[in-house]
Structure formats: C-alpha cells, structure tokens
Enzyme design. Structure first.
Site, short mmCIF file in Angstrom:
data_model
loop_
_atom_site.label_atom_id
_atom_site.label_comp_id
_atom_site.label_asym_id
_atom_site.label_seq_id
_atom_site.Cartn_x
_atom_site.Cartn_y
_atom_site.Cartn_z
N CYS A 1 -1.84 -4.02 12.31
CA CYS A 1 -3.26 -4.00 12.71
C CYS A 1 -3.46 -4.74 14.02
O CYS A 1 -3.91 -5.89 14.06
CB CYS A 1 -4.17 -4.58 11.64
SG CYS A 1 -5.90 -4.21 11.98
N CYS B 1 -8.08 1.99 13.63
CA CYS B 1 -8.38 0.56 13.68
C CYS B 1 -9.88 0.38 13.77
O CYS B 1 -10.47 0.60 14.83
CB CYS B 1 -7.69 -0.08 14.88
SG CYS B 1 -7.94 -1.87 14.96
N GLU C 1 9.26 -4.89 -6.88
CA GLU C 1 8.27 -5.74 -6.20
C GLU C 1 8.15 -7.06 -6.97
O GLU C 1 7.80 -7.08 -8.14
CB GLU C 1 6.91 -5.04 -6.15
CG GLU C 1 5.76 -5.90 -5.66
CD GLU C 1 6.01 -6.50 -4.29
OE1 GLU C 1 5.90 -7.74 -4.14
OE2 GLU C 1 6.31 -5.73 -3.34
N LYS D 1 0.58 0.02 13.24
CA LYS D 1 0.87 -0.24 11.83
C LYS D 1 -0.43 -0.64 11.10
O LYS D 1 -0.86 -1.79 11.17
CB LYS D 1 1.92 -1.34 11.70
CG LYS D 1 3.25 -0.97 12.37
CD LYS D 1 4.25 -2.12 12.29
CE LYS D 1 5.53 -1.82 13.07
NZ LYS D 1 6.30 -0.71 12.52
N THR D 2 -1.04 0.32 10.40
CA THR D 2 -2.30 0.09 9.70
C THR D 2 -2.30 0.76 8.34
O THR D 2 -1.48 1.64 8.06
CB THR D 2 -3.50 0.65 10.51
OG1 THR D 2 -3.41 2.10 10.51
CG2 THR D 2 -3.52 0.15 11.94
N SER E 1 0.82 -1.22 0.00
CA SER E 1 0.00 0.00 0.00
C SER E 1 0.85 1.26 0.00
O SER E 1 0.60 2.20 -0.77
CB SER E 1 -0.96 -0.01 1.20
OG SER E 1 -0.25 -0.17 2.41
N GLY E 2 1.89 1.31 0.85
CA GLY E 2 2.74 2.50 0.91
C GLY E 2 3.54 2.71 -0.36
O GLY E 2 3.65 3.83 -0.87
#
Length: 436
Positions: A187, A365, A61, A330-331, A39-40
């Site tokens: 999460c 969250c 990646e 961390k989410t 995602s980042g």
C-alpha cells in the site's frame, strides 16, 4: 442492498463454521496446500474448497488473529479502533479446510514438500504461496527500540499503530514528519494517508498553525501515476505540507526526537530533523522462506508469470499477493483481482489446459485525504488509470471515503475472504452488486 448483494450465494457454505485444526502430525499430504493465512491465502483456500473439496485443502498459518490491515490507516488517526480490524484466524477459515497452526520453515518444490517449524513435513500436489512480505524496522538505526519512546509510531504493524494515534494526540508544536522507505512497500499510498489525516486532526484541534508537516519520501515522485500525483500536489500545496523527494530515513534518535535522512541523489549527505511527531514506514522485503528457496527470483520474491500467476519454473506452484514479483502495487484490491485470475488458471491447469485469463495488473489505492474524503486511484501494470466510476476519481470525494471506511471492510470479511468477491476491477464489480 449493497451489503446483501455481497452475501448472495453465501448462505449454504456459511451455515457451518466448523473447521479442523492441528499442530500437524509427522506426515500429511494435500492436493492443494496454501501457505499463508492472509487475504490472498484465505481467499484462495475458499475458492479451492469449492473447486476441490474441503478435505483436499490445507492452510499453513501460525497466527491466532487475522487483520484487515487497510483499516490501520484509520486506526492510526483515531477514526477506527484496532479491535475492529481483527478476527480470530479460525473464524475466517473456510469450514472443513485444515488449518495447520505452524510456521513455514522450508519449501522444497523439487520434492513437492514443505517443512514447518515443529519439524513436520507436508507434501502436496499443488501449492499456492501467499506468505506476504516482511517489515524491517531494524534496517533503520535506532529501531525498533525507538518505539519505546513517545512521539513515534507506525501504521504498518500491530504493535505500533496505536502509538501513531498517541503521538498525534500528544502533538503540541513543531515538526510532524512522515517517511517513505527506499524499498518496495505494501500500500504505497498509506505513508501519506496518515499525513493528510494528521493535518486534518491538527486543524480540528487548533494546533495546525504551530505545526510544520513534512513528507520525506525516497521516491522521485509523490505518487507513481501522474493523474493522481497531479491532484495530490495540488492538495499538499493547498494545505501547506512540505514534500521532499529522494529523502530516505536511515536513523531515529528517539530519546532526542531526531530523525536522520539521507539524500539519495547525493549519497552520504544527511539531514537531521527535530520532530514532535514521527510516522515511520519501515523498509520492506521478501519473505525469508521464499528468498531462501528455489522459488525466488534474483530479488527474493516469488517468481510468477505476471499474466496467470503460475510459477515460471514449477508449473504446480502458484502465487498471490505481496510475496510475488508482480510489477504492480501491493494492495488488498490487487489480491481481489488476482484471486479470480488465479482461480481460473488453476482450473485450467487441473484440466491439462492452457491458462487463458490474464491479470492486467489492476490495483487500487484509496488515498485518504481527510476524515471524510478520498481520492480513489485505480490503475494497471502500465500505471494507466483503470477506473470504475464515471466521474473524475482524482478529485477528493466523500462517497469514496464512505466506501473505504465502511463498505470495504464489510466486503473484505464477507466477500473477498469467502471467495465470493474479486476479479479484475473489483470496485466495478462492487458497483454492479450495489445496483442489484
């Protein structure tokens, strides 16, 4: 209307989904190199394309598929299918940005180079590290081989999330056990989300009276922010769920359906629980490539400034997401907030100016408490609530479940990954978009 607003301004660069891909030639150089296509990494590559031009940006990646992992909570409970959580990596890459389908083997920040698993070397002017964290099932004795047996699953990996649903469906009677490891995790609410969903499923199927639901967490609290923790304690009491603090899963004897926990307050003291269902949250740790590089802090995490996400030692290196040592949960919501701050930081650095935008540690969250309710926790570095809506978010709400299950996946694919959605308090921005 909400969905259409999220697409505003996206038509131009979404018109073409063409991009380049390679196994990487012997020598390559990019103005901006992004490590990681999670995602980042994808969010920042989209932003860097607009800032620098697609030809100046590359992403390293190896994965063929990109997954929206927050959905796996619902996949493990049978509310969503695994197929709906993934898309080909090539389809989420910004058009024109080079996708290097290789795995990062080594980072040399002194030489501004990265070496990949095929032996190629890529040099860069600027580097964004978004390599995520690593799961360590193997640190629990009996795993991962224990997943070959029934009655055990984990929502934290592609290979084991469907096993959670299978275990839940096959539950007959006895203990349903849920664990939380003695390490940082991504999460931190997910280990108990599946517990609440399992409780709801067992009630719906008439099996709850024969079930003893146990949540064994290594933490000294049920949740790190008191406002939401108080609400969660009320929920577990109402639903007759047993919560045991400072209990760490150290071994699984899957053939006997036994889980062994250590009492962290009394090292060496263990207990054995017979289970008819076990959900494992694995120990987690820093990415091994970062850990073995000059970019790591003492714990192995990417060492960045918590305000602007610039590396503390190498000014042309930046970080985002789970791989960093940012002292916040961390989410994906944290990544959304970080992406706007990092974009601003890089823009200033390119102009030889001092970064002026600060990340306050915003994270969120959505604590799923049933198949139609969510407690939406939002907070900052200090663990202080940083809420979006003018209501008590510590209360279970149906609207928040709809946002978690239906709205957020759409915003993820078409907002965050395209660089069009993000910034501090991203849910507040979402609310603003919905009012357009």
């Amino acid at each position: 209307m909400l969905m259409m607003a999220a697409f505003r301004g996206s038509v131009g660069f979404c018109a073409s989904r063409l991009h380049t891909s390679s196994r990487s030639p012997a020598k390559q150089h990019y103005k901006m190199l992004v490590l990681g296509g999670g995602s980042g990494g994808i969010a920042m590559s989209a932003r860097m394309k607009r800032m620098l031009g697609a030809e100046n940006v590359a992403v390293v990646e190896p994965s063929e598929m990109h997954y929206y992992q927050p959905l796996w909570t619902l996949v493990g409970a049978g509310a969503k299918s695994l197929a709906t959580s993934g898309r080909p990596t090539s389809s989420v890459m910004p058009s024109g940005v080079k996708l290097v389908k290789s795995k990062v083997e080594e980072i040399n920040p002194d030489a501004n180079t990265v070496r990949t698993d095929d032996g190629s070397e890529i040099s860069y002017d600027y580097l964004i590290v978004a390599l995520g964290l690593q799961l360590h099932f193997e640190k629990i004795k009996g795993l991962p081989e224990g997943f070959e047996h029934p009655k055990i699953g984990s929502n934290y990996s592609l290979e084991t999330v469907d096993k959670t649903w299978a275990a839940l469906q096959s539950f007959k009677e006895g203990n349903a056990v849920f664990s939380f490891p003695n390490t940082p995790v991504k999460c931190a609410g997910a280990p108990q989300k599946i517990m609440y969903l399992s409780d709801a499923f067992l009630r719906k199927t008439g099996k709850r009276a024969k079930a003893n639901i146990i949540y064994n967490t290594s933490l000294p609290v049920i949740f790190g922010v008191k406002k939401y923790a108080d609400s969660l304690w009320d929920i577990v009491k109402q639903r007759d769920i047993n919560v045991n603090l400072r209990q760490n899963l150290i071994e699984v004897r899957a053939d006997k359906q036994e889980a062994i926990f250590e009492n962290l307050d009394k090292p060496g003291e263990t207990s054995v629980i017979q289970y008819d269902m076990l959900h494992v949250t694995p120990p987690m740790g820093p990415n091994s490539v970062i850990k073995s590089s000059l970019l790591a802090d003492e714990g192995g995490w990417l060492d960045v400034d918590k305000d602007n996400l610039q590396h503390k030692k190498y000014p042309n290196v930046f970080g985002i997401g789970d791989c960093t040592n940012l002292p916040t949960s961390k989410t994906a919501a944290a990544v959304a907030a970080q992406s706007a701050v990092l974009n601003r930081t890089i823009k200033k650095i390119l102009k030889n100016e001092k970064p002026d935008k600060k990340y306050d540690g915003y994270t969120s969250c959505p604590l799923v408490t049933s198949y139609n309710t969510v407690v939406l926790a939002e907070f900052d570095y200090n663990g202080e609530p940083l809420e979006t809506f003018p209501i008590n978010q510590a209360k279970e709400r149906r609207l928040m479940y709809h946002m978690k299950a239906d709205v957020m996946p759409h915003l993820y694919w078409h907002g965050l990954l395209t660089g069009l959605w993000g910034g501090p308090e991203p849910y507040r921005k979402l609310l603003h978009l919905g009012m357009k």
